[in-house]
Design a protein around this motif. Structure first.
Motif, mmCIF file in Angstrom:
data_model
loop_
_atom_site.group_PDB
_atom_site.id
_atom_site.type_symbol
_atom_site.label_atom_id
_atom_site.label_comp_id
_atom_site.label_asym_id
_atom_site.label_seq_id
_atom_site.Cartn_x
_atom_site.Cartn_y
_atom_site.Cartn_z
ATOM 1 N N ILE A 103 46.944 44.281 44.023
ATOM 2 C CA ILE A 103 45.798 43.581 44.612
ATOM 3 C C ILE A 103 44.501 44.175 44.071
ATOM 4 C CG2 ILE A 103 44.542 43.162 46.762
ATOM 5 C CD1 ILE A 103 47.299 43.156 48.176
ATOM 6 N N GLY A 104 44.433 45.505 44.049
ATOM 7 C CA GLY A 104 43.234 46.163 43.554
ATOM 8 C C GLY A 104 42.957 45.873 42.091
ATOM 9 N N GLU A 105 44.012 45.811 41.287
ATOM 10 C CA GLU A 105 43.847 45.532 39.858
ATOM 11 C C GLU A 105 43.307 44.124 39.637
ATOM 12 O OE1 GLU A 105 44.067 47.501 37.354
ATOM 13 O OE2 GLU A 105 45.167 49.252 38.097
ATOM 14 N N VAL A 106 43.762 43.180 40.426
ATOM 15 C CA VAL A 106 43.278 41.802 40.283
ATOM 16 C C VAL A 106 41.794 41.708 40.620
ATOM 17 C CG1 VAL A 106 43.465 39.434 41.146
ATOM 18 C CG2 VAL A 106 45.538 40.770 40.707
ATOM 19 N N PHE A 107 41.395 42.280 41.746
ATOM 20 C CA PHE A 107 39.986 42.217 42.132
ATOM 21 C C PHE A 107 39.088 42.910 41.108
ATOM 22 C CE2 PHE A 107 41.255 41.506 46.758
ATOM 23 C CZ PHE A 107 40.747 40.215 46.790
ATOM 24 N N ALA A 108 39.557 44.014 40.518
ATOM 25 C CA ALA A 108 38.751 44.733 39.531
ATOM 26 C C ALA A 108 38.696 43.991 38.198
ATOM 27 C CB ALA A 108 39.310 46.138 39.326
ATOM 28 N N ALA A 109 39.780 43.289 37.846
ATOM 29 C CA ALA A 109 39.843 42.611 36.552
ATOM 30 C C ALA A 109 39.102 41.285 36.544
ATOM 31 C CB ALA A 109 41.303 42.383 36.153
ATOM 32 N N LEU A 110 39.126 40.579 37.691
ATOM 33 C CA LEU A 110 38.541 39.241 37.750
ATOM 34 C C LEU A 110 37.423 39.196 38.789
ATOM 35 C CD1 LEU A 110 41.827 37.125 37.626
ATOM 36 C CD2 LEU A 110 40.380 37.865 35.726
ATOM 37 N N PRO A 111 36.180 39.388 38.368
ATOM 38 C CA PRO A 111 35.051 39.451 39.314
ATOM 39 C C PRO A 111 34.853 38.175 40.133
ATOM 40 C CG PRO A 111 34.425 40.353 37.176
ATOM 41 C CD PRO A 111 35.753 39.703 36.995
ATOM 42 N N LEU A 112 35.305 37.019 39.631
ATOM 43 C CA LEU A 112 35.115 35.774 40.370
ATOM 44 C C LEU A 112 36.137 35.585 41.485
ATOM 45 C CD1 LEU A 112 34.246 33.112 37.638
ATOM 46 C CD2 LEU A 112 32.697 34.456 39.047
ATOM 47 N N THR A 113 37.227 36.338 41.445
ATOM 48 C CA THR A 113 38.292 36.151 42.418
ATOM 49 C C THR A 113 37.849 36.606 43.805
ATOM 50 O OG1 THR A 113 39.994 36.437 40.739
ATOM 51 C CG2 THR A 113 40.663 36.768 43.019
ATOM 52 N N LYS A 114 37.995 35.716 44.760
ATOM 53 C CA LYS A 114 37.607 36.005 46.145
ATOM 54 C C LYS A 114 38.806 36.234 47.054
ATOM 55 C CE LYS A 114 33.291 35.434 45.124
ATOM 56 N NZ LYS A 114 32.401 36.631 45.024
ATOM 57 N N GLU A 115 39.996 35.784 46.605
ATOM 58 C CA GLU A 115 41.171 35.894 47.468
ATOM 59 C C GLU A 115 42.411 36.169 46.616
ATOM 60 O OE1 GLU A 115 41.928 32.887 50.678
ATOM 61 O OE2 GLU A 115 43.752 32.535 49.506
ATOM 62 N N VAL A 116 43.225 37.123 47.059
ATOM 63 C CA VAL A 116 44.483 37.442 46.385
ATOM 64 C C VAL A 116 45.615 37.346 47.406
ATOM 65 C CG1 VAL A 116 45.832 39.205 45.186
ATOM 66 C CG2 VAL A 116 43.386 38.966 44.693
ATOM 67 N N THR A 117 46.654 36.630 47.037
ATOM 68 C CA THR A 117 47.864 36.580 47.847
ATOM 69 C C THR A 117 48.980 37.257 47.063
ATOM 70 O OG1 THR A 117 47.198 34.496 48.883
ATOM 71 C CG2 THR A 117 49.521 35.104 49.019
ATOM 72 N N ALA A 118 49.579 38.267 47.644
ATOM 73 C CA ALA A 118 50.645 39.007 46.973
ATOM 74 C C ALA A 118 51.893 38.995 47.834
ATOM 75 C CB ALA A 118 50.208 40.446 46.697
ATOM 76 N N SER A 119 53.013 38.584 47.242
ATOM 77 C CA SER A 119 54.285 38.529 47.954
ATOM 78 C C SER A 119 55.336 39.290 47.156
ATOM 79 C CB SER A 119 54.734 37.079 48.147
ATOM 80 O OG SER A 119 53.745 36.335 48.844
ATOM 81 N N GLY A 120 56.047 40.169 47.843
ATOM 82 C CA GLY A 120 57.062 40.977 47.179
ATOM 83 C C GLY A 120 58.447 40.659 47.675
ATOM 84 N N TYR A 121 59.377 40.540 46.724
ATOM 85 C CA TYR A 121 60.749 40.208 47.111
ATOM 86 C C TYR A 121 61.741 41.151 46.437
ATOM 87 C CZ TYR A 121 60.942 37.786 42.578
ATOM 88 O OH TYR A 121 60.889 37.482 41.246
#
Length: 393
Positions: free
Chosen positions: A308-326
């Protein structure tokens, strides 16, 4: 788009010990400075800037020389620490050496063997630590991707020296013609190399500008560029266990969904090690099933947190991250292997930025995701029940 991560394997250091010549000898110390111990005494060997020297530190007592002479052998052997903590001494054929030589080796090289044991101990415990500390390298969501101008470090071709005729070259026409032809050839080669060097430098500069445009502009406006950049960022992470991630960038980059194929509990390390105060062996202990389960619980939360942290740091426009682990588990009724989701979390950037990225070591991982929209059914000991994720890719 799928990103596949490979295992990061750290090889433990080893120490080799030699027994050869007229007696048993050991070489201790790093390259450039060592201490040689043999039947002829102890010598300090040093090497610096191409200059080597050897100085006799001490001579063996006459009785020791006589005893060594009687026990003289010509054998080479290696020592390693097994996963159960036992020291194993093998000859060049991979066969165990005699107990007599093992005993002698332990006496002559106790310090080196203890260092080897400690290195193996650190290696075993580091694997356990790495599993639960994946999240400690999570970047701050307030940082933005930064382009660092690369340096064109290929030196320009060396210009040949001016033509210089010696006395015989001036007196003998054949010599002069030969020297002049060689000089013309050198000049022509230099000019060709210079043209190629200039072309390579121009292309290097062009590619650097393309890269600058990619990082400073395109990942703010182009979905394809965002996906390429995110894949590049995630692929650079060194995971302690194989982890597969599928992601999708949506709504012009404002939302990102991650589907994470988590490692299995069987992939978790199940041993810790300590170096006893006495004895020349490593004490390796099995972790209980409960501790392994808790370690697995910590690891999968660390993986999700880091992604989640990597996505927010890599993509400044991203406002929401959904992460699901299986994980893959055998169905209780059919016995068939199937995917079961263990947790699913939806995080908004504003909430994520409340994290103190300077003190990630103070975070309780299992509690860190409860601040957000979280779907998870988990016992205190880390036993998960299947859940329905927010959305599958």
């Amino acid at each position: 788009m799928a990103v596949r991560f490979r295992k990061s394997i750290k090889l433990a250091p080893g120490i080799r010990m030699n027994l050869s010549g007229s007696g048993i000898g050991w070489t201790l110390g790093p390259r450039g400075a060592s201490v040689g111990i043999s039947s002829r005494g102890t010598r300090l060997n040093t090497s610096f800037a191409g200059i080597s020297s050897s100085q006799l530190i001490s001579r063996p007592r006459s009785s020791a020389r006589e005893a060594t002479a009687r026990e003289s052998v010509n054998v080479r052997m290696t020592c390693s620490v097994q996963s159960d903590g036992q020291l194993v001494f093998l000859d060049t054929n991979g066969e165990p050496v005699s107990e007599h030589l093992v005993s002698l080796a332990k006496k002559q090289h106790k310090e080196g063997l203890l260092e080897l044991i400690q290195a193996k101990c650190d290696d075993i415990n580091a694997e356990v630590e790495a599993i639960a500390e994946v999240h400690l390298q999570t970047p701050s969501s307030r940082q933005v991707p930064h382009f660092s101008s690369p340096t064109f470090d290929i030196p320009s071709p060396a210009k040949p020296p001016p033509l210089k005729l010696r006395l015989l070259d001036k007196l003998l026409k054949s010599r002069r013609l030969k020297v002049e032809a060689a000089h013309r050839k050198a000049v022509a080669e230099y000019e060709q190399q210079t043209r190629e060097w200039n072309a390579e430098k121009i292309e290097f500069t062009r590619m650097a500008e393309v890269r600058r445009d990619f990082i400073e502009r395109r990942i703010y406006s182009d979905i394809a560029a965002m996906e390429i950049w995110l894949e590049e960022v995630l692929s650079e992470i060194q995971w302690p266990r194989e982890t597969d991630v599928t992601f999708e960038v949506m709504e012009d980059g404002r939302k990102v969904a991650l589907d994470v194929d988590l490692p299995e509990i069987e992939d978790m390390p199940n041993k810790i090690a300590v170096v006893p105060a006495r004895g020349m062996k490593l004490s390796v202990k099995e972790l209980s099933a409960t501790k392994v389960q808790k370690l697995y619980m910590e690891h999968i939360h660390a993986v999700i947190f880091r992604l989640i942290g990597e996505v927010f740091a890599a993509l400044p426009l991203t406002k929401e991250v959904t992460a699901s682990g299986y994980s893959q588990r055998h169905h209780a009724a059919t016995g068939r292997l199937q995917d079961e989701y263990l947790l699913s979390v939806r995080v908004h950037r504003d909430d994520w930025q409340q994290t103190d990225f300077d003190h990630l070591d103070q975070i309780q991982l299992t509690e860190s995701l409860t601040r957000f929209e979280l779907r998870r059914t988990m016992s205190k000991t880390g036993i998960f029940k299947p859940i329905e994720p927010f959305g599958q890719l």
